[in-house]
Design an enzyme around this catalytic site. Sequence first.
Site, PDB file in Angstrom:
ATOM      1  N   GLU A 146       0.827  -1.205   0.000  1.00  8.07           N
ATOM      2  CA  GLU A 146       0.000   0.000   0.000  1.00  8.07           C
ATOM      3  C   GLU A 146       0.862   1.257   0.000  1.00  8.07           C
ATOM      4  OE1 GLU A 146       0.833   1.646   2.877  1.00  8.07           O
ATOM      5  OE2 GLU A 146       1.915  -0.181   3.406  1.00  8.07           O
ATOM      6  N   GLY A 286       6.829  -0.081   3.891  1.00  2.00           N
ATOM      7  CA  GLY A 286       5.543  -0.296   3.237  1.00  2.00           C
ATOM      8  C   GLY A 286       5.742  -0.602   1.771  1.00  2.00           C
ATOM      9  N   GLU A 287       4.766  -0.212   0.954  1.00  2.00           N
ATOM     10  CA  GLU A 287       4.733  -0.390  -0.502  1.00  2.00           C
ATOM     11  C   GLU A 287       5.022  -1.822  -0.954  1.00  2.00           C
ATOM     12  OE1 GLU A 287       9.017   1.352  -2.154  1.00  2.00           O
ATOM     13  OE2 GLU A 287       7.571   2.794  -1.369  1.00  2.00           O
ATOM     14  N   GLY A 288       4.762  -2.811  -0.065  1.00  2.00           N
ATOM     15  CA  GLY A 288       4.959  -4.215  -0.428  1.00  2.00           C
ATOM     16  C   GLY A 288       6.395  -4.677  -0.393  1.00  2.00           C
TER      17      GLY A 288
END
EC number: 2.4.2.21
Length: 317
Positions: A146, A286-288
Amino acid sequence: MRSFDHAAAEAARARQNSLTKPEGSLGRLEDMVVFLAGWQGRARPRLDRVQAVIFAGNHGVVAQAVNPFPQSVTAQMVQNFRTGGAAINQICKVAWADLDVVPLELDRPTRDFTRECAMTAQEVQEAMHRGAEAVSADSDLILLGEMGIGNSTVAAALAASVYGGGPDDWVGPGTGAQGDMMSRKRQAVADGLARHQPGNGADTLAAFGGREQAAICGAILRARELGIPVILDGFICCAAAAVLTRDDPDALAHCLLGHESAEPGHQRLVAALAMTPILSLDMRLGEGSGAAMALMILRGALSCHNGMATFAEAGIG
């Protein structure tokens, strides 16, 4: 919803026990392969097509001055993902994952959950539908991540709503909040929890948001329908996923936890989910990114499973 294929899992375990190594000597790597076998329904799982999906959203709670960056950074980072400049782009290249970025109405943030519900029931369903649509039916594995300025505040509120506790248990620095900003962040979560007492998953998402969290839930449910295993990322991704357990304690059975984040609330969340992270590298991007790093561990485990000789094939014993 698909269920775990015990026959495929048992066949994978039998193969593990026949390979040229002492039984169990690859530890959790063996368990991960058996997990993949059971959810893919194959004694020899594959990772030919791995899809990493980043959902991006904006949040009304940033009106409470809970984040050191302006909301415009969300759209700027989406563009960075699309042009290949972010950490997740580099990790996906070496991990052999296809990256999809799904922005969710960035020009229309959710509402401030300290004053009203972040989303309507229809908005929740729309975001979940976008999440489900993002899942490719031919994927062998899905990685979820996300992006959204303010979403660590949302995650803290979601986790507290699902598992109890207060702001001190769940609120962390996120993208760098400290001092008075951390105090405002804790107060925002406290105010939200006092205002909203949702009883199910959809109401929880409506109360606190955001669209990317709802999309993550939709993607997880769609992957389960298709029998595709999932790797979850860190605190924000896991807080979203945890919402599904309000309605079905088994909702995340097809999910692996990529890593344990350095965000303070994630350790508590990992314990509540009763999941064992693949990695613990003090990441909190974050961001996978943690899920994508964990993919490389899975690829190593699967290479051993599918490529090693059995004792019979090697003429040993």
